[in-house]
Structure formats: C-alpha cells, structure tokens
Design a protein around this motif. Sequence first.
Motif: not given
Length: 101
Positions: A7, A59, A62-63
């Motif tokens: 990220k 995660q 999904q984000q």
Amino acid sequence: MAKKSIKEVISKSQEAIFVDFYADWCGPCHSMDPVISEVMNELDGKVKLLKVNVDKHPQLAQQFGIRSIPHYMLFKRGKILWRKGGIITKRDLSKSLKGFI
C-alpha cells in the motif's frame, strides 16, 4: 530499513505502477504472465510491475474490490488511473498503459 508495504509503495510512488492481482492456482493468471512481461519490456521501465498474490494479501484484494482474477490496476501517486479484469490481449494492454505514461 523496513520493507515497504504494498500500500505504501502504491501511494508514494511518483512512477506509474501496474499491479497484477493473481493467484498461484489461477490458469488465466499464468497465461497472462508472458503478455505482461512483453508489455513491461516495451514500456522500458516507464511503468513498474507489482505482482500481488490475492491468497497472501486478501485484505488488499478486498480493499481494492478484487472479485475475480486476473485483475489489473494502474496507479500513479496513489490514484487509480485504470483497471481491468480478466484476460487482455497484448495489444490492448499496451495501448491502455501507454495512454497514461
């Protein structure tokens, strides 16, 4: 120095980053590998490739709303410039990415 999170890489990079969301068990993902490799070579370092295994990073998948793989996203300075799911031809992928660099 600590390894940057995916990220963090996406949000802070000044360069365009092409993210390939894939899984080891995904046949279409494997068939796209040579296509992506050829397009990245053509772009000559103007776009960085980041491969994200959705099984290891659920995660993150999904984000970003990844519901099927393969799925591709192009980021620059943390913003999504382009996204596409499924099999894509070399010509279409190259044309799409070149439109943003």
